[in-house]
Design a protein around this motif. Structure first.
Motif, PDB file in Angstrom:
ATOM      1  N   LYS A 140      -4.062  -3.871   1.961  1.00 36.32           N
ATOM      2  CA  LYS A 140      -4.817  -3.422   3.138  1.00 36.32           C
ATOM      3  C   LYS A 140      -4.182  -3.960   4.414  1.00 36.32           C
ATOM      4  CE  LYS A 140      -8.552  -1.674   5.181  1.00 36.32           C
ATOM      5  NZ  LYS A 140      -8.424  -2.177   6.545  1.00 36.32           N
ATOM      6  N   LEU A 141      -3.743  -5.209   4.384  1.00 34.53           N
ATOM      7  CA  LEU A 141      -3.098  -5.815   5.547  1.00 34.53           C
ATOM      8  C   LEU A 141      -1.836  -5.042   5.922  1.00 34.53           C
ATOM      9  CD1 LEU A 141      -3.329  -8.399   7.409  1.00 34.53           C
ATOM     10  CD2 LEU A 141      -1.672  -9.446   5.869  1.00 34.53           C
ATOM     11  N   LEU A 142      -1.025  -4.708   4.921  1.00 41.84           N
ATOM     12  CA  LEU A 142       0.205  -3.960   5.172  1.00 41.84           C
ATOM     13  C   LEU A 142      -0.093  -2.539   5.633  1.00 41.84           C
ATOM     14  CD1 LEU A 142       2.348  -5.128   2.132  1.00 41.84           C
ATOM     15  CD2 LEU A 142       2.775  -5.648   4.529  1.00 41.84           C
ATOM     16  N   HIS A 143      -1.106  -1.943   5.036  1.00 44.78           N
ATOM     17  CA  HIS A 143      -1.490  -0.581   5.418  1.00 44.78           C
ATOM     18  C   HIS A 143      -1.888  -0.539   6.888  1.00 44.78           C
ATOM     19  CE1 HIS A 143      -3.059   3.456   5.060  1.00 44.78           C
ATOM     20  NE2 HIS A 143      -4.258   3.051   5.443  1.00 44.78           N
ATOM     21  N   ASP A 144      -2.703  -1.487   7.312  1.00 42.71           N
ATOM     22  CA  ASP A 144      -3.130  -1.537   8.712  1.00 42.71           C
ATOM     23  C   ASP A 144      -1.941  -1.791   9.640  1.00 42.71           C
ATOM     24  OD1 ASP A 144      -5.691  -1.131   7.858  1.00 42.71           O
ATOM     25  OD2 ASP A 144      -6.321  -3.222   8.045  1.00 42.71           O
ATOM     26  N   ALA A 145      -1.018  -2.651   9.198  1.00 46.08           N
ATOM     27  CA  ALA A 145       0.160  -2.938  10.013  1.00 46.08           C
ATOM     28  C   ALA A 145       1.004  -1.685  10.198  1.00 46.08           C
ATOM     29  CB  ALA A 145       0.989  -4.049   9.365  1.00 46.08           C
ATOM     30  N   ARG A 146       1.174  -0.922   9.140  1.00 44.59           N
ATOM     31  CA  ARG A 146       1.960   0.309   9.215  1.00 44.59           C
ATOM     32  C   ARG A 146       1.327   1.302  10.187  1.00 44.59           C
ATOM     33  NH1 ARG A 146       5.209   1.655   4.540  1.00 44.59           N
ATOM     34  NH2 ARG A 146       4.451   3.784   4.688  1.00 44.59           N
TER      35      ARG A 146
END
Length: 212
Positions: free
Chosen positions: A182-188
């Motif tokens: 989720k953290l990476l998804h939001d960053a993307r």
């Protein structure tokens, strides 16, 4: 792992809580089960590079699939569509592996520092191309610093540049695998929006390092 229809895959991946986590874990298993055969023409499973590549490709594929769920048209099995994404990502990573030596810290921590030499070194690149790459890296450094939280930058460093396995990265960051996704998804999403504002696309960034 339960058998899902295309519609069930989409619904479960769009859900929240346990349903979403189970679907994500099942899809992860599907991807990792298919990669050894799919990549056998280019990299045997016995190669030491294979396990970290599979982990890296799996992470990126899951993020890409979550980003692109709305683009799935149902013309094939959902898992077939996912495997095609995974293979494209894997082949791209094999071609671009030589640029993975640079640390994200070098791009974000020191505004006055020159871009890492590993990203610019290319004996065949023209002066114009080298200058374009330097300018692009400076823009990327600024975007990463301004748009991402420290946690998001740490996640990108561990997973994207240091090739740390997802479980180890989650442990280091004192979180769990799905929270890290989720953290990476939001960053993307944040990076994509900022790139759009800057008039750039991800392909623009990659193209700057593919041309001579």
């Amino acid at each position: 792992m339960s058998t899902r229809t295309n519609e069930t895959w989409l619904a479960d991946l769009r859900a929240t809580g346990l349903t979403h986590e189970e679907a994500l874990n099942d899809l992860r298993n599907v991807i990792q089960k298919g990669l050894p055969y799919a990549l056998s023409r280019w990299l045997p499973a016995s190669d030491p590079l294979f396990p970290p590549l599979v982990e890296e490709v799996t992470q990126e594929t899951l993020l890409r699939v979550l980003d692109q769920l709305d683009t799935f048209e149902g013309r094939s099995l959902f898992t077939t569509w996912v495997h095609k994404i995974a293979i494209r990502i894997a082949l791209t990573e094999l071609r671009r592996k030589r640029w993975r030596d640079a640390s994200l810290d070098e791009l974000t921590e020191n505004e006055d520092a020159p871009p890492p030499a590993g990203l610019l070194a290319d004996s065949h690149a023209s002066p114009e191309t080298s200058a374009e790459r330097k300018d692009m890296l400076e823009r990327v450094r600024r975007i990463l610093q301004e748009e991402l939280t420290p946690k998001q930058r740490e996640a990108l460093t561990l997973l994207g540049l240091q090739d740390m396995p997802m479980d180890e990265a989650a442990k280091k960051m004192k979180t769990n695998r799905n929270a890290l996704y989720k953290l990476l998804h939001d960053a993307r999403l944040r990076l994509k929006k900022r790139l759009l504002i800057e008039g750039l696309t991800p392909q623009d960034l990659l193209s700057a390092f593919e041309q001579k």
